[in-house]
Design a protein around this motif. Sequence first.
Motif, PDB file in Angstrom:
ATOM      1  N   ASP A  73      79.852  -1.974  50.296  1.00 31.02           N
ATOM      2  CA  ASP A  73      80.717  -2.550  49.265  1.00 31.02           C
ATOM      3  C   ASP A  73      81.588  -3.688  49.795  1.00 31.02           C
ATOM      4  OD1 ASP A  73      82.347  -0.887  50.760  1.00 31.02           O
ATOM      5  OD2 ASP A  73      83.432  -0.092  49.042  1.00 31.02           O
ATOM      6  N   THR A  74      81.562  -3.941  51.089  1.00 25.57           N
ATOM      7  CA  THR A  74      82.316  -5.063  51.661  1.00 25.57           C
ATOM      8  C   THR A  74      81.505  -6.358  51.648  1.00 25.57           C
ATOM      9  OG1 THR A  74      81.597  -4.546  53.908  1.00 25.57           O
ATOM     10  CG2 THR A  74      83.676  -3.551  53.160  1.00 25.57           C
ATOM     11  N   ASP A 111      80.871  -1.807  43.912  1.00 29.04           N
ATOM     12  CA  ASP A 111      80.907  -0.379  43.592  1.00 29.04           C
ATOM     13  C   ASP A 111      80.210  -0.085  42.267  1.00 29.04           C
ATOM     14  OD1 ASP A 111      82.257   0.212  45.943  1.00 29.04           O
ATOM     15  OD2 ASP A 111      84.233   0.298  44.995  1.00 29.04           O
ATOM     16  N   TRP A 119      77.365   3.245  55.292  1.00 25.84           N
ATOM     17  CA  TRP A 119      76.961   1.853  55.456  1.00 25.84           C
ATOM     18  C   TRP A 119      78.074   0.878  55.117  1.00 25.84           C
ATOM     19  CZ3 TRP A 119      72.540  -0.559  52.107  1.00 25.84           C
ATOM     20  CH2 TRP A 119      72.176  -1.796  52.629  1.00 25.84           C
ATOM     21  N   ASN A 120      78.989   1.262  54.236  1.00 27.44           N
ATOM     22  CA  ASN A 120      80.078   0.377  53.802  1.00 27.44           C
ATOM     23  C   ASN A 120      79.559  -0.926  53.207  1.00 27.44           C
ATOM     24  OD1 ASN A 120      82.169   2.129  54.598  1.00 27.44           O
ATOM     25  ND2 ASN A 120      81.993   1.406  56.700  1.00 27.44           N
ATOM     26  N   LYS A 135      78.452   3.443  67.109  1.00 31.17           N
ATOM     27  CA  LYS A 135      79.862   3.086  66.940  1.00 31.17           C
ATOM     28  C   LYS A 135      80.412   2.410  68.194  1.00 31.17           C
ATOM     29  CE  LYS A 135      80.617   6.511  63.417  1.00 31.17           C
ATOM     30  NZ  LYS A 135      81.071   7.790  63.039  1.00 31.17           N
ATOM     31  N   ARG A 146      84.811  -6.013  45.562  1.00 26.60           N
ATOM     32  CA  ARG A 146      84.551  -4.606  45.906  1.00 26.60           C
ATOM     33  C   ARG A 146      84.261  -3.807  44.641  1.00 26.60           C
ATOM     34  NH1 ARG A 146      87.813  -2.451  50.386  1.00 26.60           N
ATOM     35  NH2 ARG A 146      85.983  -3.106  51.521  1.00 26.60           N
ATOM     36  N   LYS A 163      77.756   5.587  51.751  1.00 26.22           N
ATOM     37  CA  LYS A 163      79.137   5.762  52.216  1.00 26.22           C
ATOM     38  C   LYS A 163      79.272   5.317  53.671  1.00 26.22           C
ATOM     39  CE  LYS A 163      82.738   9.182  52.838  1.00 26.22           C
ATOM     40  NZ  LYS A 163      83.013  10.596  53.013  1.00 26.22           N
TER      41      LYS A 163
END
Length: 180
Positions: free
Chosen positions: A43-44, A101, A40-41, A134, A97, A38
């Motif tokens: 899915d992009t 997923d 790491w993101n 960040k 995406r 989640k």
Amino acid sequence: MKKAKHGLMLLALSAACLSAQAAPVSPAKQALVDQVLKLWNIDTIGQSMLQVPVADAVQQARAMLQGRAAPEKRDAAMTDIVNEAKQFMADATPITRASADKLIPTTIAPLLAERYTEEELKQLIAILESPVKKKFEAMLPEMQKTLGEGVAADTRPVIDPKLQGLKEKIGLRLRAAVTP
């Protein structure tokens, strides 16, 4: 004899792969893996993969129109091409995406569970959630722009003549190729 050895090796390798895949993951470890995914993101990744060829296609179109079309026609065509590229990305992004997923739980999640201990996953989560990380990521565009401008200014006297020579050679090749 060699075939028998080869067959036994394949059988042993297959059994090892199956037992590795069947290794159960504790709910606590799976929750940590899910949290890493989640944060790491990942899915992009499909969108990122599409951006390069789409940007290349737009750049090639720009190059093809340069010098071959009147400025007003060139600008209108480029506006249409850019809008088409944006629409393509808008249409394709949900598809990539959804694919990511669908595949992440069966491809990436098992790798993380297999190769990281619970303690390592906790450390990875701490890194991914870090305010310092960040802050660094937020600075990346500015740092890349600053460095790019510096490199461009520093190398311009050497690179610009070479780039101009390359453009002239390409132009000559293109003219030779399209001239009957």
